[in-house]
Scaffold this motif. Structure first.
Motif, PDB file in Angstrom:
ATOM      1  N   ALA A   1       6.749  -0.202  -2.692  1.00  9.24           N
ATOM      2  CA  ALA A   1       5.740   0.489  -1.891  1.00  9.24           C
ATOM      3  C   ALA A   1       6.529   1.234  -0.814  1.00  9.24           C
ATOM      4  N   ILE A   2       6.617   2.532  -0.923  1.00 11.56           N
ATOM      5  CA  ILE A   2       7.578   3.331  -0.170  1.00 11.56           C
ATOM      6  C   ILE A   2       7.401   3.216   1.346  1.00 11.56           C
TER       7      ILE A   2
ATOM      8  N   TRP B   1       0.843  -1.191   0.000  1.00 13.04           N
ATOM      9  CA  TRP B   1       0.000   0.000   0.000  1.00 13.04           C
ATOM     10  C   TRP B   1       0.882   1.245   0.000  1.00 13.04           C
ATOM     11  N   GLY B   2       0.289   2.354  -0.237  1.00 13.17           N
ATOM     12  CA  GLY B   2       1.015   3.621  -0.251  1.00 13.17           C
ATOM     13  C   GLY B   2       1.569   3.931  -1.630  1.00 13.17           C
ATOM     14  N   PRO B   3       2.297   5.017  -1.720  1.00 12.12           N
ATOM     15  CA  PRO B   3       2.867   5.395  -3.019  1.00 12.12           C
ATOM     16  C   PRO B   3       3.925   4.394  -3.469  1.00 12.12           C
ATOM     17  N   HIS B   4       4.003   4.212  -4.787  1.00  9.87           N
ATOM     18  CA  HIS B   4       4.968   3.280  -5.377  1.00  9.87           C
ATOM     19  C   HIS B   4       5.955   4.048  -6.240  1.00  9.87           C
ATOM     20  N   VAL B   5       7.228   3.707  -6.074  1.00 10.42           N
ATOM     21  CA  VAL B   5       8.292   4.248  -6.916  1.00 10.42           C
ATOM     22  C   VAL B   5       9.201   3.073  -7.264  1.00 10.42           C
TER      23      VAL B   5
END
Length: 84
Positions: A58-59, A50-54
């Motif tokens: 998943a950071i 979950w959360g932002p992905h870069v």
């Protein structure tokens, strides 16, 4: 190119984890990259994806997993120093 991007993001995650914990990860840049990859794997395994992905990381779970890993490695390294 995506492999290089993954190495950079993994190194940054490991570096952030060492800043959060307040202990350096042994191995310098390579140690940070390894801690970032292993911590991302552990964080995603335990906390989910979950959360932002870069760069397929998943950071937030990756940083939390790397911080936990840095704590564990720090405790192990301290135990070995006391034993010798």
């Amino acid at each position: 190119m995506s492999f290089i991007w993954s190495l950079i993001v993994g190194g940054i995650i490991g570096w952030l984890a060492s800043l959060i914990v307040g202990r350096d990860i042994p191995g310098g840049i390579i140690g940070n990259i390894i801690a970032g990859f292993v911590g991302a794997w552990l964080g995603t395994l335990v906390l989910g994806n979950w959360g932002p992905h870069v760069a397929n990381f998943a950071i937030i779970p990756a940083i939390i997993g790397s911080a936990v890993l840095a704590l564990i490695v720090g405790f192990i390294m301290r135990a070995f120093r006391k034993a010798s």
